[in-house]
Design an enzyme around this catalytic site. Structure first.
Site, PDB file in Angstrom:
ATOM      1  N   ASP A 172       7.326  81.857 -30.523  1.00  0.00           N
ATOM      2  CA  ASP A 172       7.956  82.139 -31.806  1.00  0.00           C
ATOM      3  C   ASP A 172       6.953  82.865 -32.704  1.00  0.00           C
ATOM      4  OD1 ASP A 172       9.773  80.471 -30.533  1.00  0.00           O
ATOM      5  OD2 ASP A 172      10.376  79.478 -32.393  1.00  0.00           O
ATOM      6  N   LYS A 223      14.844  84.469 -35.778  1.00  0.00           N
ATOM      7  CA  LYS A 223      14.763  83.100 -36.309  1.00  0.00           C
ATOM      8  C   LYS A 223      14.553  83.155 -37.818  1.00  0.00           C
ATOM      9  CE  LYS A 223      11.805  78.967 -35.727  1.00  0.00           C
ATOM     10  NZ  LYS A 223      10.724  78.376 -34.887  1.00  0.00           N
ATOM     11  N   LYS A 237      18.425  81.895 -34.387  1.00  0.00           N
ATOM     12  CA  LYS A 237      18.015  80.500 -34.507  1.00  0.00           C
ATOM     13  C   LYS A 237      17.901  80.160 -35.987  1.00  0.00           C
ATOM     14  CE  LYS A 237      14.476  77.085 -33.286  1.00  0.00           C
ATOM     15  NZ  LYS A 237      13.291  76.776 -32.443  1.00  0.00           N
TER      16      LYS A 237
END
Length: 236
Positions: free
Chosen positions: A88, A162, A196
């Site tokens: 990430d 995300k 996300k």
């Protein structure tokens, strides 16, 4: 995802907290446990010892995303060697806000290429609380367009946009994580990539609402409370 000092704990105390979260993910059969890079090896050891299918993810250039590309990639390589399944990355959203789109495109290209070449899931954290609606749309679309232009269609499912780190200091009273309006903008502009929603999802109802919008993953430290139908007091 707090360090010992951020949590007001000793290193030994913080290690026990991390172990507890990892064990909880194993016990509850969650999809993924997110840990800091220095905890990836530990998480893998615990998951392997339990013969669990829980994936291990970590953050890269966390939490501000303003490191140089080489620094991002070096950190990712170490995480891969330690067995991380998900990478990430925090995108350099401040560079994006300054109009340095070529810098950001290069980050997304090279960071995604490194992850996909090792068959990892790659997520790009855009930090929605630091962006206005137009910037959310543009940065989400930038990530999507880089991926579409440089990778195969069958790889798209391994790349996410995300929402948040959970560490951004928003103005007083404003949320620093995923909200319905901001996630809607991400979903509208990320397809065919997945989204996300991270930060701010603390109840079963909030989780259902995010799922109904179309998010494929939810990032929260309240997972056990959510699946138990309780409300968490967690700040992420």
């Amino acid at each position: 995802m707090k360090t010992a000092s951020q949590a007001g704990l000793t290193k030994a105390q913080n290690l026990e907290v991390v172990k507890g979260f990892i064990q909880e993910a194993i016990d509850e059969k969650f999809k993924l446990i997110m840990v800091r890079p220095e905890m990836v090896a530990l998480a893998n050891e615990m998951v392997s010892a339990a013969n669990s299918k829980v994936a291990v993810g970590t953050v890269i250039d966390f939490p501000k995303g303003n490191g140089l590309l080489d620094e991002k990639l070096k950190e990712a390589v170490i995480a891969i060697k330690n067995g991380a399944d998900d990478l990430d990355y925090v995108v350099d959203y401040e560079a994006f806000k300054r109009g340095e789109t070529d810098v950001v495109k290069k980050q997304v290209l090279e960071g995604t290429r490194l992850g996909l070449s090792h068959n990892k899931v790659v997520k790009w954290i855009i930090e929605v609380a630091a962006l206005n609606d137009h910037e959310i749309v543009q940065l989400t679309a930038l990530i999507k367009n880089v991926v579409i232009a440089n990778f195969k269609e069958e790889q798209y499912a391994q790349v996410f946009v995300k929402s948040s780190t959970g560490f951004f200091e928003a103005k007083k009273g404003l949320p620093n994580g995923a909200t319905v309006p901001k996630v809607k903008l991400m979903i509208e502009n990320a397809f065919p990539l997945s989204v996300k929603a991270a930060g701010g999802v603390r109840t079963y109802e909030e989780a259902l609402e995010m799922i109904s919008l179309g998010v494929k993953r939810i990032g929260t430290s309240s997972a056990k409370a959510i699946v138990s139908g309780q409300k968490s007091e967690s700040d992420y």
